[in-house]
Design an enzyme around this catalytic site. Structure first.
Site, PDB file in Angstrom:
ATOM      1  CG  HIS A 106      -0.484  -0.110   2.393  1.00 46.20           C
ATOM      2  ND1 HIS A 106      -0.848  -0.751   3.384  1.00 46.20           N
ATOM      3  CD2 HIS A 106       0.618   0.459   3.103  1.00 46.20           C
ATOM      4  CE1 HIS A 106      -0.187  -0.501   4.539  1.00 46.20           C
ATOM      5  NE2 HIS A 106       0.755   0.240   4.647  1.00 46.20           N
TER       6      HIS A 106
ATOM      7  CD  GLU B  16       3.599  -1.096   6.465  1.00 50.71           C
ATOM      8  OE1 GLU B  16       3.387   0.091   6.806  1.00 50.71           O
ATOM      9  OE2 GLU B  16       3.324  -1.449   5.140  1.00 50.71           O
TER      10      GLU B  16
ATOM     11  CG  HIS C 102       8.532  -0.794   3.529  1.00 51.73           C
ATOM     12  ND1 HIS C 102       7.887  -1.765   3.828  1.00 51.73           N
ATOM     13  CD2 HIS C 102       7.941   0.489   3.857  1.00 51.73           C
ATOM     14  CE1 HIS C 102       6.807  -1.432   4.393  1.00 51.73           C
ATOM     15  NE2 HIS C 102       6.810  -0.015   4.688  1.00 51.73           N
TER      16      HIS C 102
ATOM     17  CG  HIS D 269       0.225   4.735   7.360  1.00 50.17           C
ATOM     18  ND1 HIS D 269      -0.653   4.064   6.874  1.00 50.17           N
ATOM     19  CD2 HIS D 269       1.364   3.853   7.278  1.00 50.17           C
ATOM     20  CE1 HIS D 269      -0.181   2.976   6.281  1.00 50.17           C
ATOM     21  NE2 HIS D 269       0.933   2.842   6.186  1.00 50.17           N
TER      22      HIS D 269
HETATM   23 FE   LIG Z   1       2.115   1.267   5.860  1.00 51.86          FE
END
Ligand SMILES: [Fe+2]
Length: 321
Positions: free
Chosen positions: A12, A243, A196, A59
């Site tokens: 996402h 995540e 990431h 977030h």
């Molecule tokens: Fe995220």
């Protein structure tokens, strides 16, 4: 009764949303990413789910450090896009499915998963970007093609839930869906990742080998993934790679054995690996019922699933898998 017919894993990455909103989808850098979702969009159009449960993380848009629910289920009638600093994304307000959502809340909480029930919530790129990737660019005046039940998971502040806890929650969600009396065909998204890290000395970390192994096991041996500790996610997939536990909620809601009908992996998008997978429950488990010794499926569901399967082939994207 309602059924979960398929699970969708999707990154996402917020920059993907910005590329959509700023009409950069045809630029070579972004076309490489979006082309990996063309078949998925056709699959989605063919399969026409009645409802989507979208597992994502907020977030700091709906929740701040003042309040961090581990699992927050959206039971509202609608969920507007959040302002993430540049104004709300130009996407439709997501219509909810409060009846099914409250049913899931009751079933799952009585099953000893203590969800936070959220009757008012804005949704950020964690949810809207995967919807765009699977449904295309839709103007704010349009509508997403199905009602959406958001399930926000805390993966932004320690301690996030374990992968095992997420997997078991997926099983409880499936049980809840299957005890809902209306004949709904439900898909479930697991979003986020893949590897990431957005800050610190290892910013920009991408670990394709680990990501691909994760996707392999997600398809064939998900229980192995439930044993991955947080530290391994941090070490191998970067600080934000945690995540990926959200994909295990999606996977837990599916059959032990699934058909992997599509996969796409490419790097980078912004500073993140992009992963995508579509897993379908086996045909007999996704709408089959035995009648007088013969297998019979609702003809609409059967034709939709057959069409979806025709439209998509398990392919490796060029040079990225
Ligand atoms: Fe995220």
């Amino acid at each position: 009764m309602a059924k979960i017919i398929a699970g969708i894993g999707s990154s996402h990455v917020p920059a993907i949303g910005a590329a959509i909103d700023n009409n950069k989808m045809e630029e070579p850098y972004w076309k490489r990413v979006f082309s990996g979702f063309e078949r998925s969009q056709q699959w989605m159009r063919d399969i026409k789910p009645d409802v989507a449960i979208v597992v994502y993380n907020d977030h700091a848009s709906a929740f701040s450090t003042d309040l961090i629910p581990t699992f927050a289920l959206g039971t509202a009638t609608e969920f507007p896009p959040a302002d993430e600093g540049w104004g709300p994304r130009p996407v439709p307000v997501a219509k909810g499915h409060p009846q099914l959502a409250t049913h899931i809340a009751q079933s799952v909480i009585l099953d000893e998963f203590d969800l936070t029930v959220v009757n008012k919530m804005e949704i950020d790129h964690g949810l809207t970007v995967p919807l765009n990737l699977l449904c295309g660019k839709i103007p704010p005046t349009g509508q997403w093609p199905f009602p959406i039940i958001p399930l926000a998971v805390n993966v932004v502040m320690y301690p996030p839930p374990t992968g095992h806890r997420c997997f078991m929650l997926g099983k409880a969600i499936r049980k809840a869906v299957e005890s809902y009396p209306e004949n709904l065909r439900v898909v479930i998204f697991g979003t986020g990742g893949l590897s990431h890290q957005i800050s610190g000395p290892r910013a920009g970390l991408i670990n394709s080998k680990w990501d691909k192994s994760f996707l392999d096991n997600l398809s064939k041996d998900p229980k192995k993934l439930t044993r991955i500790p947080h530290l391994e996610y941090m070490r191998e997939a970067g600080a934000e790679g945690i995540e990926m536990v959200m994909w295990l909620i999606m996977r837990g809601a599916l059959d032990d054995k699934v058909d992997e009908v599509y996969r796409f992996y490419t790097v980078p998008a912004s500073n993140t690996a992009v992963g995508h997978i579509i897993l379908e429950n086996a045909r007999k488990a996704s709408g089959t019922r035995k009648v007088a010794g013969k297998s019979k499926r609702g003809s609409a569901g059967k034709s939709r699933q057959a069409a979806a399967r025709k439209s998509i082939h398990r392919i490796a994207s060029k040079g990225t898998r």
